[in-house]
Write a protein that holds these residues in place. Structure first.
Motif, PDB file in Angstrom:
ATOM      1  N   ARG A  32      41.355  -7.491  49.790  1.00 47.90           N
ATOM      2  CA  ARG A  32      42.591  -7.295  50.556  1.00 47.90           C
ATOM      3  C   ARG A  32      43.196  -8.684  50.790  1.00 47.90           C
ATOM      4  N   LEU A  33      44.055  -9.062  49.851  1.00 49.93           N
ATOM      5  CA  LEU A  33      44.580 -10.426  49.812  1.00 49.93           C
ATOM      6  C   LEU A  33      46.000 -10.475  50.360  1.00 49.93           C
ATOM      7  N   VAL A  34      46.264 -11.476  51.195  1.00 47.99           N
ATOM      8  CA  VAL A  34      47.624 -11.798  51.608  1.00 47.99           C
ATOM      9  C   VAL A  34      47.997 -13.131  50.970  1.00 47.99           C
ATOM     10  N   PRO A  88      43.806  -8.355  56.232  1.00 43.73           N
ATOM     11  CA  PRO A  88      43.374  -9.140  55.070  1.00 43.73           C
ATOM     12  C   PRO A  88      41.905  -9.556  55.144  1.00 43.73           C
ATOM     13  N   LEU A  91      43.204 -15.058  52.479  1.00 43.39           N
ATOM     14  CA  LEU A  91      44.589 -15.488  52.600  1.00 43.39           C
ATOM     15  C   LEU A  91      44.811 -16.721  51.744  1.00 43.39           C
TER      16      LEU A  91
END
Length: 297
Positions: A32-34, A88, A91
């Motif tokens: 879960r990348l921002v 996230p 990041l």
């Protein structure tokens, strides 16, 4: 590719290692990348890793799929709460994002983040690709993309290598109340002008400043370059040409104004070779055609 590619990729790898010490190790969990910074988001998609993204900042408007992601705010005015709302696990942050206090809060909340250096150059783009690839655990894919981008940039820069008379370019950031904000040195605009074979008409200062009428006349631009977008930077050609000082320059007299999408022109990411090519053609189209270089993309 045995010519310049290995040398440039070696420089890019070294830049990534020294500027981003931990980037050689992938994030423990990047499911879960921002991504904060439009060029980083473009790189993530170009690496085929777009499915990891759960959020972006407002500068990330390409590719079109990115617009379906939650907009977490402007990269230089991040809200920790807004970023955390995306849940996230990692990041990626482009250098210059912040404020620093927001990143401190995110770090305290246990979200691993890495700051990717921003260098407005050919080699800087390759370094960004390497840093993102290392962070996501896909260094081989990043190396392949870097080789492709390196070759494309070489070809784009070669278009104007033999142009004898360089055109003077004034990059206008905005026109506000008749005041023209223009680029000096050390900016993305300054760098893209050079890559496309132009000469920045303003070298007396760094960054962006309002120009006096005398400074505009002294700059003697042959061409005015602007971002093609609305908002605070919106100014029609008529607005610009209404300036008496602009009217006294070669660009004003000939109404020579080039507009390109801001993210495309100044992003310094996977599309920069195309942006350099388009700007070079806009600056020197007829000359390039005479020399047989007009179809060099």
């Amino acid at each position: 590719m045995e010519r310049s590619m290995p040398h440039r990729l070696m420089l890019a790898a070294c830049a990534a290692l020294f500027a981003l010490p931990a980037a050689a190790d992938p994030f423990p969990d990047a499911t879960r990348l921002v991504s904060i910074g439009g060029s980083l988001t473009e790189i993530v998609y170009a690496l085929g890793e777009g499915e990891r993204l759960v959020g972006r900042d407002s500068t990330a408007i390409y590719p079109p799929e990115a617009l379906a992601l939650p907009d977490l705010g402007y990269m230089r005015a991040l809200s920790p709460e807004g970023v955390l709302s995306a849940g996230p696990t990692a990041l990626l942050v482009l250098e210059g994002s912040g404020p620093p206090e927001a990143l401190d809060v995110l770090e305290a909340a246990g979200v691993p983040y890495r700051v990717v250096p921003e260098d407005h150059s050919h080699e800087g783009i390759l370094a960004k690709i390497a840093a993102v690839g290392d962070s996501l655990g896909v260094p081989d894919r990043a190396a392949a993309l870097s080789a492709e981008i390196d070759d494309a940039l070489d070809r784009a820069e070669a278009l104007t290598r033999d142009v004898a008379e360089k055109r003077r370019v004034l990059f206008v950031l905005s026109v506000d109340g008749g005041k023209i904000q223009a680029s000096g040195t050390g900016t993305a605009a300054d760098a893209i002008i050079a890559l496309a074979g132009g000469v920045n008409a303003v070298t007396e200062y760094e960054g962006y400043k309002a120009l006096s009428e005398e400074a505009i006349i002294a700059a003697r631009p042959d061409v005015i370059l602007m971002m093609d977008r609305g908002g605070d930077h919106a100014a029609t050609d008529a607005d610009l040409l209404a300036s008496p000082a602009i009217g006294l320059t070669p660009a004003g007299r000939d109404a020579t104004i080039i507009r390109l999408d801001g993210a495309y022109l100044l992003g310094f990411g996977p599309r920069t070779a195309d942006a350099v090519t388009d700007l070079a053609r806009a600056l020197y189209g007829a000359a390039l055609a005479r020399e047989g270089q007009g179809d060099g993309r």
